[in-house]
Design a protein around this motif. Structure first.
Motif, PDB file in Angstrom:
ATOM      1  N   ARG A  87     -99.266  80.057  11.830  1.00 46.38           N
ATOM      2  CA  ARG A  87    -100.628  79.846  12.359  1.00 46.38           C
ATOM      3  C   ARG A  87    -100.728  80.307  13.810  1.00 46.38           C
ATOM      4  O   ARG A  87    -101.734  80.898  14.221  1.00 46.38           O
ATOM      5  CB  ARG A  87    -101.013  78.369  12.234  1.00 46.38           C
ATOM      6  CG  ARG A  87    -101.402  77.945  10.821  1.00 46.38           C
ATOM      7  CD  ARG A  87    -102.061  76.582  10.814  1.00 46.38           C
ATOM      8  NE  ARG A  87    -101.134  75.518  11.201  1.00 46.38           N
ATOM      9  CZ  ARG A  87    -100.344  74.856  10.342  1.00 46.38           C
ATOM     10  NH1 ARG A  87    -100.359  75.170   9.048  1.00 46.38           N
ATOM     11  NH2 ARG A  87     -99.545  73.907  10.755  1.00 46.38           N
ATOM     12  N   ASP A 139     -97.105  88.840   7.706  1.00 43.98           N
ATOM     13  CA  ASP A 139     -98.434  88.838   8.311  1.00 43.98           C
ATOM     14  C   ASP A 139     -99.333  89.879   7.654  1.00 43.98           C
ATOM     15  O   ASP A 139     -98.904  90.655   6.796  1.00 43.98           O
ATOM     16  CB  ASP A 139     -98.373  89.011   9.835  1.00 43.98           C
ATOM     17  CG  ASP A 139     -97.957  90.417  10.264  1.00 43.98           C
ATOM     18  OD1 ASP A 139     -97.915  91.326   9.420  1.00 43.98           O
ATOM     19  OD2 ASP A 139     -97.678  90.599  11.456  1.00 43.98           O
ATOM     20  N   GLY A 140    -100.586  89.883   8.058  1.00 38.91           N
ATOM     21  CA  GLY A 140    -101.576  90.766   7.456  1.00 38.91           C
ATOM     22  C   GLY A 140    -101.358  92.233   7.755  1.00 38.91           C
ATOM     23  O   GLY A 140    -101.943  93.098   7.106  1.00 38.91           O
ATOM     24  N   ASP A 141    -100.502  92.546   8.732  1.00 41.35           N
ATOM     25  CA  ASP A 141    -100.193  93.936   9.058  1.00 41.35           C
ATOM     26  C   ASP A 141     -98.981  94.450   8.291  1.00 41.35           C
ATOM     27  O   ASP A 141     -98.530  95.572   8.513  1.00 41.35           O
ATOM     28  CB  ASP A 141     -99.933  94.084  10.562  1.00 41.35           C
ATOM     29  CG  ASP A 141    -101.161  93.734  11.388  1.00 41.35           C
ATOM     30  OD1 ASP A 141    -102.274  94.045  10.916  1.00 41.35           O
ATOM     31  OD2 ASP A 141    -101.017  93.151  12.474  1.00 41.35           O
ATOM     32  N   GLY A 145    -101.174  84.035  14.268  1.00 40.93           N
ATOM     33  CA  GLY A 145    -102.591  84.381  14.143  1.00 40.93           C
ATOM     34  C   GLY A 145    -102.895  85.747  13.588  1.00 40.93           C
ATOM     35  O   GLY A 145    -103.924  86.329  13.904  1.00 40.93           O
ATOM     36  N   THR A 146    -102.029  86.297  12.773  1.00 37.49           N
ATOM     37  CA  THR A 146    -102.279  87.632  12.201  1.00 37.49           C
ATOM     38  C   THR A 146    -102.313  87.530  10.681  1.00 37.49           C
ATOM     39  O   THR A 146    -101.642  88.279   9.983  1.00 37.49           O
ATOM     40  CB  THR A 146    -101.194  88.634  12.643  1.00 37.49           C
ATOM     41  OG1 THR A 146     -99.892  88.059  12.381  1.00 37.49           O
ATOM     42  CG2 THR A 146    -101.310  88.970  14.105  1.00 37.49           C
ATOM     43  N   HIS A 147    -103.088  86.564  10.176  1.00 38.11           N
ATOM     44  CA  HIS A 147    -103.216  86.336   8.738  1.00 38.11           C
ATOM     45  C   HIS A 147    -101.840  86.125   8.102  1.00 38.11           C
ATOM     46  O   HIS A 147    -101.525  86.674   7.053  1.00 38.11           O
ATOM     47  CB  HIS A 147    -103.936  87.498   8.047  1.00 38.11           C
ATOM     48  CG  HIS A 147    -105.325  87.721   8.573  1.00 38.11           C
ATOM     49  ND1 HIS A 147    -105.595  88.611   9.576  1.00 38.11           N
ATOM     50  CD2 HIS A 147    -106.511  87.142   8.244  1.00 38.11           C
ATOM     51  CE1 HIS A 147    -106.897  88.598   9.843  1.00 38.11           C
ATOM     52  NE2 HIS A 147    -107.478  87.719   9.058  1.00 38.11           N
ATOM     53  N   CYS A 148    -101.004  85.342   8.782  1.00 36.57           N
ATOM     54  CA  CYS A 148     -99.649  85.110   8.303  1.00 36.57           C
ATOM     55  C   CYS A 148     -99.629  84.118   7.148  1.00 36.57           C
ATOM     56  O   CYS A 148    -100.460  83.219   7.058  1.00 36.57           O
ATOM     57  CB  CYS A 148     -98.767  84.562   9.423  1.00 36.57           C
ATOM     58  SG  CYS A 148     -98.226  85.811  10.580  1.00 36.57           S
ATOM     59  N   ARG A 149     -98.646  84.300   6.305  1.00 38.20           N
ATOM     60  CA  ARG A 149     -98.370  83.326   5.253  1.00 38.20           C
ATOM     61  C   ARG A 149     -96.854  83.158   5.182  1.00 38.20           C
ATOM     62  O   ARG A 149     -96.091  84.045   5.610  1.00 38.20           O
ATOM     63  CB  ARG A 149     -98.901  83.799   3.907  1.00 38.20           C
ATOM     64  CG  ARG A 149     -98.333  85.123   3.417  1.00 38.20           C
ATOM     65  CD  ARG A 149     -98.931  85.574   2.095  1.00 38.20           C
ATOM     66  NE  ARG A 149     -98.448  86.879   1.703  1.00 38.20           N
ATOM     67  CZ  ARG A 149     -97.288  87.109   1.093  1.00 38.20           C
ATOM     68  NH1 ARG A 149     -96.483  86.073   0.821  1.00 38.20           N
ATOM     69  NH2 ARG A 149     -96.919  88.326   0.773  1.00 38.20           N
ATOM     70  N   ASP A 209     -94.772  77.064   8.915  1.00 43.28           N
ATOM     71  CA  ASP A 209     -96.223  77.166   8.720  1.00 43.28           C
ATOM     72  C   ASP A 209     -96.945  77.134  10.064  1.00 43.28           C
ATOM     73  O   ASP A 209     -97.915  77.875  10.279  1.00 43.28           O
ATOM     74  CB  ASP A 209     -96.717  76.021   7.826  1.00 43.28           C
ATOM     75  CG  ASP A 209     -96.288  76.193   6.369  1.00 43.28           C
ATOM     76  OD1 ASP A 209     -95.941  77.321   5.987  1.00 43.28           O
ATOM     77  OD2 ASP A 209     -96.305  75.190   5.642  1.00 43.28           O
TER      78      ASP A 209
END
Length: 203
Positions: free
Chosen positions: A20, A44-46, A23-27, A16
């Motif tokens: 963070r 990530d968000g990409d 920093g690319t909207h990761c989960r 986690d």
């Protein structure tokens, strides 16, 4: 100084933190179908996905990070080894070393998929044309090839006795550029097939 990653809970918390730091909207999510030790999935968000793993519990500070590709049966996904000094260090190594490899592998995977789709499309077109010329033929899909099998019982309707079959087997190659045909049966039928073939070749 390295992080203590002994339990799955500790590993989850570390993953986690790495997410963070990226920093690319990761989960993060559970890493399924992995029984080699501790592991966690990062997306990530990409759309990039990573598998963060600890392959050897005798060396809990040594991590292996694999780029996850949509289809890894076609090529080996790139990976890097990282020491778990901190979540920031791991995230920095992912960005610096793995993401470029991930982008290159994803591009190669897309090119392979496009080539295979074009190849399959061409093979389907030839298969449909051949099958259309052989009504009732059976189509057998194989790896990068299609086999078409046609059989015809030449006995008059209602007549009993030994089976008399004219048959043709056609193998369509990977991209449909070449086909291989084999015919068997009564001489008159085979001669007629060969005659039709030579006639078509002269046209």
């Amino acid at each position: 100084m390295t992080c203590e990653l002994i339990t799955q809970e500790q590993f989850n918390a570390f993953a986690d933190e790495v997410a963070r730091e990226l920093g690319t909207h990761c989960r993060t999510a559970e890493l399924t179908n992995y029984d080699g030790g501790l592991g966690r999935f990062i997306v990530d968000g990409d759309g990039r996905a990573l598998r963060l793993c600890q392959p050897d519990d005798r060396h809990p500070d040594r991590l292996k990070i694999h780029a996850a590709l949509p289809d890894e049966t076609k090529m080996i996904a790139p990976s890097i080894g990282v020491t778990a000094r901190s979540a920031r260090h791991v995230a920095r190594e992912i960005t610096r070393r793995l993401y470029p490899l991930h982008a290159e592998a994803a591009q190669q995977a897309a090119e392979i998929a496009a080539r295979q789709e074009a190849e399959e499309s061409s093979r389907r077109a030839v298969t449909e044309a051949v099958a259309g010329a052989l009504p009732g033929a059976r189509i057998d899909e194989q790896y990068r090839h299609t086999r078409i099998i046609w059989q015809h019982d030449t006995r008059p309707p209602g007549e009993h006795g030994p089976v008399q079959v004219d048959s043709a087997t056609v193998l369509v190659g990977p991209s449909g550029e070449r086909v291989q045909a084999e015919a068997s049966g009564r001489p008159s039928s085979v001669i007629a097939m060969l005659a039709a073939f030579t006639l078509a070749s002269r046209e």
